[in-house]
Design a protein around this motif. Structure first.
Motif, short mmCIF file in Angstrom:
data_model
loop_
_atom_site.label_atom_id
_atom_site.label_comp_id
_atom_site.label_asym_id
_atom_site.label_seq_id
_atom_site.Cartn_x
_atom_site.Cartn_y
_atom_site.Cartn_z
N LEU A 123 3.65 7.79 53.34
CA LEU A 123 4.74 7.14 54.06
C LEU A 123 6.04 7.17 53.27
CD1 LEU A 123 2.56 4.22 55.40
CD2 LEU A 123 3.81 5.84 56.85
N ARG A 124 5.95 7.07 51.96
CA ARG A 124 7.16 7.18 51.13
C ARG A 124 7.72 8.60 51.14
NH1 ARG A 124 8.85 3.15 47.90
NH2 ARG A 124 7.47 1.37 47.49
N ASP A 132 -3.57 3.89 56.81
CA ASP A 132 -3.85 2.64 56.12
C ASP A 132 -2.94 1.55 56.69
OD1 ASP A 132 -4.90 0.93 53.91
OD2 ASP A 132 -2.78 0.96 53.35
N PRO A 133 -3.49 0.48 57.28
CA PRO A 133 -2.65 -0.51 57.96
C PRO A 133 -1.71 -1.27 57.04
CG PRO A 133 -4.95 -1.22 57.89
CD PRO A 133 -4.92 0.20 57.42
N GLN A 134 -2.17 -1.62 55.84
CA GLN A 134 -1.31 -2.36 54.92
C GLN A 134 -0.11 -1.51 54.50
OE1 GLN A 134 -4.31 -3.66 52.00
NE2 GLN A 134 -3.78 -5.75 52.56
N SER A 135 -0.37 -0.24 54.23
CA SER A 135 0.72 0.66 53.84
C SER A 135 1.72 0.83 54.97
CB SER A 135 0.16 2.02 53.43
OG SER A 135 -0.70 1.91 52.32
N LEU A 136 1.20 0.95 56.21
CA LEU A 136 2.10 1.12 57.34
C LEU A 136 2.93 -0.14 57.56
CD1 LEU A 136 3.20 2.71 59.69
CD2 LEU A 136 1.24 1.96 61.06
N GLY A 137 2.31 -1.30 57.47
CA GLY A 137 3.06 -2.54 57.61
C GLY A 137 4.19 -2.65 56.61
N LYS A 138 3.90 -2.29 55.37
CA LYS A 138 4.93 -2.35 54.33
C LYS A 138 6.03 -1.32 54.57
CE LYS A 138 5.49 -2.52 49.30
NZ LYS A 138 4.80 -2.44 47.98
N ALA A 139 5.63 -0.12 55.01
CA ALA A 139 6.60 0.94 55.29
C ALA A 139 7.57 0.54 56.39
CB ALA A 139 5.88 2.23 55.67
N GLU A 179 11.40 -0.47 55.69
CA GLU A 179 12.17 0.61 56.31
C GLU A 179 12.05 1.94 55.57
OE1 GLU A 179 16.15 -0.75 57.03
OE2 GLU A 179 15.49 -2.25 58.47
N TRP A 180 10.83 2.23 55.09
CA TRP A 180 10.57 3.58 54.58
C TRP A 180 10.61 4.56 55.74
CZ3 TRP A 180 5.34 2.49 51.63
CH2 TRP A 180 5.57 1.52 50.63
N ILE A 181 10.16 4.10 56.92
CA ILE A 181 10.23 4.91 58.14
C ILE A 181 10.89 4.08 59.24
CG2 ILE A 181 8.21 6.29 57.53
CD1 ILE A 181 6.60 4.64 59.55
N ALA A 182 11.26 4.74 60.34
CA ALA A 182 12.03 4.06 61.39
C ALA A 182 11.15 3.38 62.43
CB ALA A 182 12.95 5.05 62.08
N GLY A 183 9.89 3.78 62.54
CA GLY A 183 9.01 3.18 63.55
C GLY A 183 7.71 3.93 63.67
N ALA A 184 6.81 3.40 64.48
CA ALA A 184 5.49 4.01 64.66
C ALA A 184 4.97 3.74 66.06
CB ALA A 184 4.50 3.47 63.62
N ALA A 185 4.14 4.65 66.54
CA ALA A 185 3.44 4.49 67.82
C ALA A 185 1.97 4.80 67.59
CB ALA A 185 4.04 5.41 68.88
#
Length: 345
Positions: free
Chosen positions: A238-239, A257-264, A268-274
């Protein structure tokens, strides 16, 4: 000799408007005929009991096991006993088939690898474009009483952006053709596919995952779940993505990984997710998904990318026909034979 016995462990098509009824097994009874004893996994309190004594009792003496979400285990195979000839997954993914275990037992395993290519490619495209055009923030803002063209932010022209596809099997290729039409460039990463293949789908292959992540404005996952890919999208991945990039996953929940995505998302490491898939399947059963589900730049659906009336009808008939073929000893030539663990994406 006793009639052949077939257990469908957890068929969702037996549930209509919240009511379970084996009378809905019309296709299966038509294809398999009156000589087959058709069994179904135990259903209680609105859900299938996919583990426990009830499931083991139902599997005893079966010639064929057809699984949906149920995990194949040594205990389940032992309960089925020596009559068991074949195990079939009523779906595309094969991670719950436990291919090494089936191989060790000398049991063939099958899936239905291509029944919902159109549906998943369409759903992936819808999720991606909902992110790109910020449809969910717009919907929430307007239905909440405010007219604001800038709610959710200002989109970018997709024809100046790069689509990145991880995994270039049937669905990845369909996504390249369909969703790729909106993007200026399409990049592909799949270590099991020759680099030239991507060219035939208007895409360019890259040599490493890191290269794809760094170059893509929207990354979509289409690889299977295996020890190699579990947790593929972690903090490091994600980084490595662009700060303005989006992530789409309609493949397997454990890829992310859900924790990593939540932190990202929060940092604002990324703009969004689907996301259409989670692990566990219902993300409300794992608190690690809560920050993701509640994030304003996330679009989610309940593992239904594969779903359509046509796809479900095709899957049911094809599985029933494979069961009939297995009972008749004529499975040669059927698609969907599961390879040992570590097979290509």
């Amino acid at each position: 000799m006793a009639n052949p016995r077939v257990l469908y462990t957890d068929p969702p098509w037996l549930v209509e408007n919240g009511v379970w009824s084996e009378r809905l097994a019309t296709v299966e009874r038509e294809v398999l005929g009156p000589d087959v004893e058709l069994r179904f996994g135990p259903y209680k309190d609105g859900r299938y009991q996919v583990t426990g004594p009830g499931m083991l009792d139902r599997s005893a003496g079966c010639d064929v096991l057809v699984v949906y979400r149920t995990q194949i285990t040594e205990e389940l195979l032992d309960a089925a006993g020596d009559r068991l000839r074949i195990v079939i997954r009523q779906g595309v993914g094969v991670d719950n088939l436990a291919a090494p275990l089936l191989e060790a037992r000398g049991l063939p395993g099958y899936n239905v690898p291509d029944y919902c290519v159109d549906e998943v490619a369409t759903h992936t495209s819808v999720l991606a474009l909902a992110l790109e055009r910020q449809l969910i923030p717009q919907h929430r803002t307007l239905t909440g009483g405010t007219f604001d063209i800038y709610a959710g932010g200002t989109p970018h022209r997709t024809n100046r952006r790069t689509l990145g596809i991880i995994g270039f099997g049937r669905i990845g290729r369909a996504v390249a053709r369909r969703l790729g039409a909106f993007y200026g460039e399409v990049k592909v990463y799949d270590p099991y596919v020759g680099r030239d293949l991507a060219e035939g789908y208007g895409a360019r292959a890259v040599g490493t995952l890191e290269e794809l992540l760094a170059q893509s404005d929207l990354v979509t996952l289409h690889c299977p779940l295996s020890p190699e890919t579990e947790g593929l999208i972690d903090s490091d991945a994600l980084r490595a993505m662009k700060p303005g990039a989006y992530l789409v996953n309609a493949a397997r929940g454990k890829l992310v990984d859900p924790q990593s995505l939540g932190k990202a998302l929060e940092e604002e490491w990324i703009a969004g997710a689907a996301l259409d898939v989670f692990s566990p399947e219902n993300p409300h059963q794992d608190p690690r998904w809560k920050p993701v589900l509640q994030h304003p730049r996330v679009v989610v659906t309940s593992h239904r990318a594969f779903l359509s009336e046509e796809a479900e009808a095709s899957s049911r008939r094809r599985v029933a026909e494979l069961v009939r073929a297995a009972l008749d000893g004529r499975t040669e030539g059927h698609v969907g034979r599961v390879l040992p663990q570590g097979a290509a994406w």
